[in-house]
Design an enzyme around this catalytic site. Sequence first.
Site, PDB file in Angstrom:
ATOM      1  N   ASN A 106      56.302  63.233  59.961  1.00  0.00           N
ATOM      2  CA  ASN A 106      55.126  62.513  60.012  1.00  0.00           C
ATOM      3  C   ASN A 106      55.167  61.252  60.883  1.00  0.00           C
ATOM      4  O   ASN A 106      56.198  60.455  61.028  1.00  0.00           O
ATOM      5  CB  ASN A 106      54.723  61.998  58.554  1.00  0.00           C
ATOM      6  CG  ASN A 106      55.691  61.172  57.822  1.00  0.00           C
ATOM      7  OD1 ASN A 106      56.780  61.269  57.904  1.00  0.00           O
ATOM      8  ND2 ASN A 106      55.087  60.184  56.731  1.00  0.00           N
ATOM      9  N   ILE A 107      54.002  60.974  61.349  1.00  0.00           N
ATOM     10  CA  ILE A 107      53.983  59.925  62.471  1.00  0.00           C
ATOM     11  C   ILE A 107      52.775  58.947  62.068  1.00  0.00           C
ATOM     12  O   ILE A 107      51.435  59.487  62.399  1.00  0.00           O
ATOM     13  CB  ILE A 107      53.820  60.600  64.073  1.00  0.00           C
ATOM     14  CG1 ILE A 107      54.845  61.186  64.331  1.00  0.00           C
ATOM     15  CG2 ILE A 107      53.625  59.422  65.071  1.00  0.00           C
ATOM     16  CD1 ILE A 107      54.732  62.232  65.488  1.00  0.00           C
ATOM     17  N   GLU A 108      53.042  57.791  61.727  1.00  0.00           N
ATOM     18  CA  GLU A 108      51.875  57.038  61.115  1.00  0.00           C
ATOM     19  C   GLU A 108      51.347  56.038  62.307  1.00  0.00           C
ATOM     20  O   GLU A 108      51.977  56.035  63.370  1.00  0.00           O
ATOM     21  CB  GLU A 108      52.369  56.099  60.102  1.00  0.00           C
ATOM     22  CG  GLU A 108      52.753  57.178  58.662  1.00  0.00           C
ATOM     23  CD  GLU A 108      52.960  56.459  57.549  1.00  0.00           C
ATOM     24  OE1 GLU A 108      53.229  55.204  57.355  1.00  0.00           O
ATOM     25  OE2 GLU A 108      53.184  57.044  56.390  1.00  0.00           O
ATOM     26  N   CYS A 165      50.489  64.131  59.853  1.00  0.00           N
ATOM     27  CA  CYS A 165      51.493  64.891  58.926  1.00  0.00           C
ATOM     28  C   CYS A 165      52.704  65.551  59.558  1.00  0.00           C
ATOM     29  O   CYS A 165      52.469  66.029  60.649  1.00  0.00           O
ATOM     30  CB  CYS A 165      50.782  65.545  57.792  1.00  0.00           C
ATOM     31  SG  CYS A 165      49.974  64.804  56.633  1.00  0.00           S
ATOM     32  N   GLU A 186      54.012  68.638  59.043  1.00  0.00           N
ATOM     33  CA  GLU A 186      53.369  69.842  59.173  1.00  0.00           C
ATOM     34  C   GLU A 186      52.546  70.136  60.446  1.00  0.00           C
ATOM     35  O   GLU A 186      52.861  71.034  61.063  1.00  0.00           O
ATOM     36  CB  GLU A 186      52.596  70.636  57.815  1.00  0.00           C
ATOM     37  CG  GLU A 186      53.568  70.442  56.635  1.00  0.00           C
ATOM     38  CD  GLU A 186      53.346  69.040  55.854  1.00  0.00           C
ATOM     39  OE1 GLU A 186      53.243  68.159  56.543  1.00  0.00           O
ATOM     40  OE2 GLU A 186      53.116  69.150  54.519  1.00  0.00           O
ATOM     41  N   CYS A 234      49.547  68.467  52.232  1.00  0.00           N
ATOM     42  CA  CYS A 234      48.279  68.016  51.848  1.00  0.00           C
ATOM     43  C   CYS A 234      47.117  68.828  52.479  1.00  0.00           C
ATOM     44  O   CYS A 234      47.432  70.067  53.027  1.00  0.00           O
ATOM     45  CB  CYS A 234      47.942  66.793  52.615  1.00  0.00           C
ATOM     46  SG  CYS A 234      47.277  66.942  54.281  1.00  0.00           S
TER      47      CYS A 234
HETATM   48  N1  THU Z   1      52.609  63.478  54.583  1.00  0.00           N
HETATM   49  C1  THU Z   1      53.036  64.425  55.288  1.00  0.00           C
HETATM   50  O1  THU Z   1      53.489  64.364  56.445  1.00  0.00           O
HETATM   51  N2  THU Z   1      52.866  65.634  54.779  1.00  0.00           N
HETATM   52  C2  THU Z   1      52.281  66.063  53.749  1.00  0.00           C
HETATM   53  O2  THU Z   1      51.945  67.089  53.425  1.00  0.00           O
HETATM   54  C3  THU Z   1      51.932  65.008  52.742  1.00  0.00           C
HETATM   55  C4  THU Z   1      51.909  63.570  53.258  1.00  0.00           C
HETATM   56  C5  THU Z   1      52.700  62.104  55.170  1.00  0.00           C
HETATM   57  C6  THU Z   1      51.292  61.402  55.635  1.00  0.00           C
HETATM   58  C7  THU Z   1      51.933  59.838  55.442  1.00  0.00           C
HETATM   59  O3  THU Z   1      52.527  59.549  56.675  1.00  0.00           O
HETATM   60  C8  THU Z   1      52.781  59.979  54.057  1.00  0.00           C
HETATM   61  O4  THU Z   1      53.212  61.049  54.279  1.00  0.00           O
HETATM   62  C9  THU Z   1      52.287  59.403  52.844  1.00  0.00           C
HETATM   63  O5  THU Z   1      51.155  60.028  52.777  1.00  0.00           O
END
Ligand code: THU
Length: 140
Positions: free
Chosen positions: A45-47, A56, A58, A98
């Site tokens: 995940n890269i925010e 996310c 995936e 998600c």
């Molecule tokens: N996140 C994912 O990378 N994959 C998921 O299926 C659920 C959520 C990440 C998004 C965000 O950066 C962090 O988890 C918290 O929601």
Amino acid sequence: MTNNQKNELIETAIKMTAASYAPYSHFHVGAALLAKDGTVFTGCNIENAAYGPSNCAERTAIFKAVSEGVRSFEAIAIAGGAENEKGEPVIKDFCPPCGVCRQVMSEFCGKDFKIILTDGNGGIKEFTLAELLPESFNLI
Ligand code: THU
């Protein structure tokens, strides 16, 4: 997919949590996507400060693969967990994908595509995409 491939996929997903950029949620996710040709694409995940542009793990893996010309997939392993006081990810529980990632999977993966979850402690849950996204919306 052999048992070895499955175990490697899970280990890779766990390792990929270390690459996660999650300074806002402090929740680190890693993914390892197995293409039908045997190639593994990784993701984390890269925010983003604006939150909305965050991606996310995936989708990072799927978009990396599609951008490299690969669109046929067999399975994805996903690992995720909150960080400890040192900022390191700790995987204690399963991290299901998600809804947005399920929809992106349904664009490129068949109903039998396997979604493998790890609790970081030897526990494994395995689903097909049809189980996690029944009656999915598709145009093609
Ligand atoms: N996140 C994912 O990378 N994959 C998921 O299926 C659920 C959520 C990440 C998004 C965000 O950066 C962090 O988890 C918290 O929601």
